[in-house]
Design an enzyme around this catalytic site. Structure first.
Site, PDB file in Angstrom:
ATOM      1  N   SER A  83      55.549 -88.442  28.706  1.00  0.00           N
ATOM      2  CA  SER A  83      54.330 -88.674  29.485  1.00  0.00           C
ATOM      3  C   SER A  83      53.312 -87.539  29.384  1.00  0.00           C
ATOM      4  CB  SER A  83      54.662 -88.964  30.946  1.00  0.00           C
ATOM      5  OG  SER A  83      55.088 -87.793  31.558  1.00  0.00           O
ATOM      6  N   LYS A  99      53.087 -88.178  41.051  1.00  0.00           N
ATOM      7  CA  LYS A  99      52.339 -87.283  40.171  1.00  0.00           C
ATOM      8  C   LYS A  99      50.935 -87.052  40.736  1.00  0.00           C
ATOM      9  CE  LYS A  99      54.530 -88.281  35.719  1.00  0.00           C
ATOM     10  NZ  LYS A  99      54.403 -89.020  34.462  1.00  0.00           N
TER      11      LYS A  99
END
Ligand code: ADP
Length: 812
Positions: free
Chosen positions: A699, A742
């Protein structure tokens, strides 16, 4: 003449009666005698100057000895190089010992001889036919000796004198040690038997050594060895004696103490008391019988025996454990809701799940059908939720931390005979609870490890399994213990680290990181009043404005939970308490004096994120699916062969991802205005400092691409920008997991702009509104869009002139 002599001898032999001793009448011996009756000695060596007794049964030898004795002739004792009862001429040493026979005693089949050594004979011939005899010459004894020989003799004496007081030295030898008349050769011979007592081969080697200095040297070595062995034996004997005396003394004193106690306080039969107490515990019959049997055994063991200690420990543990005591469950869902709400802000989903669990327990009366595992970052309220559950149910609460446990015996205890043995943490918790049905929190189960000392997770499985935990066996207790009414709750930070078999048994309830707003609410409504109370200052004394709180959260703490926020608030409350106690002038906390209260340790990372430097961008990570974090990603160029390297302890997937980035950048270089020369003449180094444990995956792909492109084009990145997204080699932005956490982490870090994959847009519903309000979120599907937002200048393709140059370069 010969015949006559023989006749005479025969007469003499006949005169000797069994067991009769015949002393030899000293006869003049033939000095020139060259032929001697031989005597074979297999287990001792005859040595000049030493007398020895031996028995012989061999007819030929017996005959020869008798004859020699009668004639008053000397004989020669011979020894074999190889130990054997049979005489084998080829094995005999070629040096024998000339001996005079001092006594002959007839006995049974043979005779017993006493001989005295007289010198060494060099044997030239041996006959073993009808008679056993040797022919040879007397070896002249040395009578001049080297200085070294005398020194060695003195050394040997001083070594042996260490044993002068020991019985081990025969009196004759003791006399020899001081006898200055013996020459070095005689002195050496006098020690042969003592120092190599049962070793005939050593004796023989010493005897046949004609060089006196060498013989003494060897004797010196053997003497040192001999003395050392004796000294060691003496030392051990002394120690053993001392120990025996000490333990006898202790035993004696203990007995006395026992008697004195009896006299003073009368005989208290402790075992009777134990028996009474055990009977009142109400434990299962079979176990009770076992314990009573052990108590009875205690009565038979001697006072002070270690076994008595083990059994007493065991009985005391049995008495400390709850066996029947329990609290009545009082599950009132409305009340439970009230308790959970009173003690916790938000966490609606968590509270709902817990209320459902309580409802099921109320109906089924089964507490462990499904074990709750509260998972989330530190400080999000896992422990305090568990306490509230105990509160709501009216049960006792105990907590045991399993972080760092790598040994099964921590859970299941040590066997009684192990030094310092005790029961495991589960039973220790039960003792602490004092009831058989507490709420039992097993904290940090994801931090257990297994090694050679056994697997704690499998022991834990047994604890949690309703089919087995009604007869849980602790190694120390040995008798089964019923854990079936205990309500176990587990906690973990990262569920991925929980062994699968355990995870399978759990119902995982996730507690997520808090947003800034939630933290502020928790601080105002729960943490501040709680800490004011703990510090002893009246409620409402400490006034923390929203702005102040926000700064404390952003600059002085960096966490998903509220643990360090609580500590900061506690520090502030203690300062207020000090003002009150010392009467110092009150200085209310405000923005200007925050440092005075909380010190200077601020969150400096924000400064880096604000900078927007070339080759630097912020990536977002998630651990265990729930703990978000921010990562600084750096890229720089290093002159050298074209290549890309990634450091910072990346995992396999991250390493693969950086390779993809490199391919993409090379293939799009022209389009993005990247100088091909620059690509060819530099290696690219990508570094991610402080990758948290457990962060792994693709990611960071778009973030790494941005950092690399920025480094190659020398264009600074947009300040306070973070991003997450996988990259394909053709520049597509692919979706990732853990978006909510996140983004919350990005918000917590002070980030303003977040770039996310278009495909993740649907996950935004999970994001708290206040975070959405603060963050500018751009959902993208290509890397070009990413670079447009993340770089401070627009990328433009290289002029075609340059292209030509590059092509020329290529040709070069
Ligand atoms: P964890 O066990 O998850 O590490 P704790 O239960 O020890 O965290 O929580 C740390 C502190 O934060 C405790 O004082 C707890 O009461 C408080 N706390 C955490 N979450 C909340 C919440 N939602 N409401 C009120 N207090 C909370």
């Amino acid at each position: 003449m010969q015949e006559n002599n023989n006749q005479q001898d025969d007469k003499k032999i006949k005169e000797v009666k069994p067991d009769e001793v015949i002393e030899i009448q000293e006869k003049e011996q033939t000095p020139k005698q060259k032929k001697f009756f031989a005597l074979y000695l297999s287990n001792i060596v005859a040595v000049p100057g030493i007398s020895l007794t031996c028995e012989i049964n061999n007819d030929i030898e017996v005959q020869g000895m008798k004859e020699a004795f009668n004639r008053g002739e000397q004989i020669v004792a011979v020894a074999s190089k190889i130990q054997a009862d049979e005489i084998k001429i080829e094995n005999l040493y070629d040096i024998g010992c000339l001996c005079a026979i001092k006594r002959v005693i007839n006995q049974g089949d043979g005779i017993k001889l006493m001989v005295v050594g007289d010198g060494r004979i060099k044997i030239k011939k041996v006959t073993n036919d009808k008679t056993f005899y040797v022919e040879g010459d007397l070896i002249e004894e040395q009578n001049e000796f080297s200085q070294r020989s005398f020194e060695l003799m003195e050394n040997i004496k001083s070594v042996l004198l260490k044993l002068a007081n020991e019985r081990i030295l025969p009196p004759s030898l003791r006399a020899n040690l001081f006898d200055s008349e013996l020459n070095p050769s005689e002195f050496a011979d006098s020690l042969i038997h003592l120092l190599s007592k049962d070793d005939v081969s050593v004796q023989s080697k010493l005897f046949v050594e004609l060089d006196v200095e060498k013989r003494l040297n060897e004797i010196y070595r053997i003497a040192q060895d001999f003395v050392q062995r004796i000294e060691l034996r003496r030392e051990i004997e002394e120690k053993v004696n001392a120990n025996i005396q000490k333990s006898q003394k202790e035993m004696y004193l203990r007995e006395q103490l026992h008697v004195i106690n009896d006299e003073l306080y009368g005989e208290v039969d402790e075992n009777e008391e134990f028996i009474e107490k055990v009977k009142r515990l109400g434990m299962p019959k079979e176990s009770e019988e076992k314990v009573l049997k052990e108590i009875k055994r205690m009565g038979k063991l001697p006072f002070g025996s270690p076994e008595l200690g083990y059994i007493r420990n065991f009985v005391e543990t049995v008495l400390e454990l709850p066996w029947t005591t329990k609290t009545e469950d009082n599950i009132d869902i409305e009340k439970a809701k009230q308790v959970l709400n009173d003690e916790h802000y938000a966490l609606e989903k968590v509270k709902q799940r817990i209320l459902e669990t309580l409802a099921v327990i109320k109906l089924t009366k089964q507490v462990n059908a499904q074990i709750i595992c509260l998972a989330g970052p530190p400080g999000v309220g896992k422990t305090s939720i568990a306490k509230s559950i105990a509160n709501a149910m009216g049960r006792k609460y105990v907590q045991v931390s399993l972080g760092g446990v790598n040994d099964e015996s921590v859970i299941r205890g040590h066997r009684r005979t192990y030094v310092g043995a005790m029961c495991g943490r589960i039973l220790a918790g039960m003792k602490q609870a004092g009831t058989i049905n507490p709420v039992f929190l097993l904290d940090e189960i994801d931090k257990m490890t297994s090694d050679s000392r056994g697997d704690p997770a499998s022991a834990l499985l047994e604890v949690l399994d309703p089919a087995q935990n009604d007869h849980f066996k602790d190694n120390f207790l040995e008798i089964p213990y019923d854990l079936s009414q205990v309500m176990f709750i587990l906690t973990a930070n990262d569920i991925n680290n929980i062994p699968y078999a355990l995870r399978d048994r759990m119902e995982i309830i996730n507690l997520r990181s808090y947003t800034e707003y939630e933290k502020m609410e928790i601080a105002k409504k729960y943490l501040l009043p709680k800490q004011e109370k703990l510090a002893g200052v009246p409620e409402g004394t400490v006034k923390l404005s929203d702005e102040l709180l926000r700064r404390i959260i952003a600059e002085y703490t960096f966490e998903g939970g509220v643990r360090s926020l609580e500590r900061k608030i506690a520090t502030i409350c203690r300062k207020y308490a000090t003002f009150m106690v010392t009467g110092e002038k009150f200085r209310d906390i405000c923005e200007e004096n925050l440092d005075d209260y909380l010190g200077k340790e601020r969150n400096r990372e924000l400064d880096i994120y604000k900078a927007g430097n070339v080759g630097e961008i912020v990536g977002l990570s998630v651990t265990g699916g729930i703990t978000g974090g921010v990562l600084l990603i750096e890229a720089t160029l290093v002159p050298g062969k074209p290549a890309i390297a990634l450091t910072g302890q990346p995992g396999k997937m991250m390493k693969e991802s950086v390779e993809q980035v490199y391919t993409l950048v090379k293939s799009r270089a022209k389009e993005w205005g990247i100088d091909k020369k620059c690509l060819k003449k530099n290696a690219i180094h990508v570094h991610i400092p402080q990758v948290p444990n457990g962060v792994e995956g693709p990611s960071a792909g778009i973030a790494m691409t941005t950092a690399v492109v920025s480094a190659l084009t020398n264009i600074p990145t947009t300040p306070l920008t973070a991003m997450t997204g996988e990259i394909s080699i053709r520049g597509r932005v692919l979706p990732i997991g853990g978006l909510r956490d996140k983004l919350i982490a990005a918000d917590r870090a002070g980030i303003k702009l977040c770039i996310i994959p278009k495909d993740n847009e649907i996950d935004l519903w999970e994001l708290p509104q206040e975070v959405k309000d603060r963050l500018e979120i751009k959902a993208v599907s290509t890397i070009d869009e990413v670079l447009e937002y993340a770089l401070q200048q627009k990328l433009s393709p290289k002029e075609s002139k340059d292209d030509d140059d590059e092509d020329e370069d290529d040709e070069d």
